[in-house]
Design a protein around this motif. Structure first.
Motif, PDB file in Angstrom:
ATOM      1  N   UNK A 114      42.638  48.209  92.533  1.00  0.00           N
ATOM      2  CA  UNK A 114      41.226  48.273  92.909  1.00  0.00           C
ATOM      3  C   UNK A 114      40.731  49.708  92.988  1.00  0.00           C
ATOM      4  N   UNK A 115      41.540  50.575  93.571  1.00  0.00           N
ATOM      5  CA  UNK A 115      41.127  51.972  93.714  1.00  0.00           C
ATOM      6  C   UNK A 115      41.063  52.663  92.356  1.00  0.00           C
ATOM      7  N   UNK A 116      42.025  52.407  91.508  1.00  0.00           N
ATOM      8  CA  UNK A 116      42.009  53.009  90.173  1.00  0.00           C
ATOM      9  C   UNK A 116      40.786  52.545  89.380  1.00  0.00           C
ATOM     10  N   UNK A 117      40.485  51.259  89.458  1.00  0.00           N
ATOM     11  CA  UNK A 117      39.329  50.746  88.714  1.00  0.00           C
ATOM     12  C   UNK A 117      38.033  51.370  89.214  1.00  0.00           C
TER      13      UNK A 117
ATOM     14  N   UNK B 269      29.268  45.101  85.555  1.00  0.00           N
ATOM     15  CA  UNK B 269      30.597  45.489  85.082  1.00  0.00           C
ATOM     16  C   UNK B 269      31.473  45.925  86.254  1.00  0.00           C
ATOM     17  N   UNK B 270      30.893  46.700  87.178  1.00  0.00           N
ATOM     18  CA  UNK B 270      31.641  47.179  88.340  1.00  0.00           C
ATOM     19  C   UNK B 270      32.078  46.017  89.220  1.00  0.00           C
ATOM     20  N   UNK B 271      31.172  45.087  89.459  1.00  0.00           N
ATOM     21  CA  UNK B 271      31.494  43.943  90.304  1.00  0.00           C
ATOM     22  C   UNK B 271      32.629  43.126  89.713  1.00  0.00           C
ATOM     23  N   UNK B 272      32.583  42.913  88.399  1.00  0.00           N
ATOM     24  CA  UNK B 272      33.640  42.144  87.730  1.00  0.00           C
ATOM     25  C   UNK B 272      34.967  42.880  87.783  1.00  0.00           C
ATOM     26  N   UNK B 273      34.941  44.193  87.545  1.00  0.00           N
ATOM     27  CA  UNK B 273      36.180  44.965  87.524  1.00  0.00           C
ATOM     28  C   UNK B 273      36.822  45.035  88.906  1.00  0.00           C
ATOM     29  N   UNK B 274      36.010  45.247  89.940  1.00  0.00           N
ATOM     30  CA  UNK B 274      36.545  45.460  91.275  1.00  0.00           C
ATOM     31  C   UNK B 274      36.967  44.164  91.955  1.00  0.00           C
ATOM     32  N   UNK B 275      36.342  43.058  91.584  1.00  0.00           N
ATOM     33  CA  UNK B 275      36.691  41.788  92.213  1.00  0.00           C
ATOM     34  C   UNK B 275      37.834  41.083  91.493  1.00  0.00           C
ATOM     35  N   UNK B 276      38.363  41.716  90.461  1.00  0.00           N
ATOM     36  CA  UNK B 276      39.388  41.065  89.651  1.00  0.00           C
ATOM     37  C   UNK B 276      40.798  41.224  90.158  1.00  0.00           C
TER      38      UNK B 276
ATOM     39  N   UNK C 193      36.667  45.823  98.280  1.00  0.00           N
ATOM     40  CA  UNK C 193      37.657  46.541  99.081  1.00  0.00           C
ATOM     41  C   UNK C 193      37.884  45.856 100.425  1.00  0.00           C
ATOM     42  N   UNK C 194      36.837  45.263 100.984  1.00  0.00           N
ATOM     43  CA  UNK C 194      37.003  44.484 102.210  1.00  0.00           C
ATOM     44  C   UNK C 194      37.910  43.280 101.962  1.00  0.00           C
ATOM     45  N   UNK C 195      37.746  42.633 100.804  1.00  0.00           N
ATOM     46  CA  UNK C 195      38.617  41.512 100.458  1.00  0.00           C
ATOM     47  C   UNK C 195      40.067  41.962 100.302  1.00  0.00           C
TER      48      UNK C 195
END
Length: 217
Positions: A59-62, A45-52, A197-199
């Protein structure tokens, strides 16, 4: 007679002990499997939310919303790499005594963050650091947050390769938090969040460089 009954009774004791041990082992294995599945689902879930999103604020809020309340009742996500532009932090707060209360988030420029909080955020270099009650209370007080139940915190670095991107700060009501499954989950989330975050950082760099590249053509 008596001896036969006694033999029968004592002969059952080892079998009963073995049965209880087997039940306990099966229960422990079930809990481990459930925790592993829960951790895997959370990280997916985290990976999907942050890479979206490549928007730094989104990104920071998610990331903060993933931390609260799953891992901590209060979290700060802080980006310190200069490529992000103005240093920013997102704070997500859920009252420990009222889990039904809505989460509060705030977006603050770096120069508005209290020095006590900035000091805590920079403690994650080069590795995660525990933060004691006095330092935490001062930082929260400077933020206008009064949560007497929160007395421990940990700062965990966001690292992509060898590059420090920022810090995740989480709080807890007890030092026993660090012995719960949430503690290693925090490390895994930090590792999971580092790549998105790097992206975001690389995208911001590209956005700044694009006009220069176009002009040079």
């Amino acid at each position: 007679g008596f001896f036969a009954s006694f033999y029968h009774l004592t002969g059952q004791i080892p079998h009963e002990a073995d049965r209880r041990a087997a039940v306990q082992a099966a229960e422990a294995a079930r809990r481990v499997a459930e925790e592993r599945d829960r951790r895997s689902a959370f990280l997916a879930k985290a990976s999907q939310a942050l890479s979206g999103s490549l928007d730094v604020e989104v990104a920071v809020r998610r990331c903060a919303e993933l931390l609260v309340p799953e891992i901590s009742p209060l979290a700060v996500v802080y980006l310190s790499d200069p490529d992000f532009g103005a240093l920013d932090a997102c704070m997500a707060l859920r009252h420990a005594g009222n889990p039904q209360a809505p989460m509060r988030t705030s977006w603050r420029p770096d120069d508005a963050l209290p020095p006590a909080l900035l000091g805590l955020l920079h403690r994650s270099t080069p590795a995660r650091q525990r933060i004691g009650e006095d330092d935490l209370r001062q930082a929260l007080s400077d933020l206008g947050v009064h949560e007497p139940a929160l007395c421990w915190a940990m700062a965990v670095p966001l690292v992509a390769g060898e590059r420090l991107l920022g810090t995740i700060l989480v709080t807890a009501a007890s030092a026993e938090f660090w012995a719960t499954p949430a503690a290693p989950l925090l490390d895994e989330l930090a590792a999971c969040a580092a790549t998105p975050f790097q992206n975001v950082r690389l995208y911001r760099v590209l956005q700044r460089e694009m006009p220069e590249r176009v002009a040079a053509q």
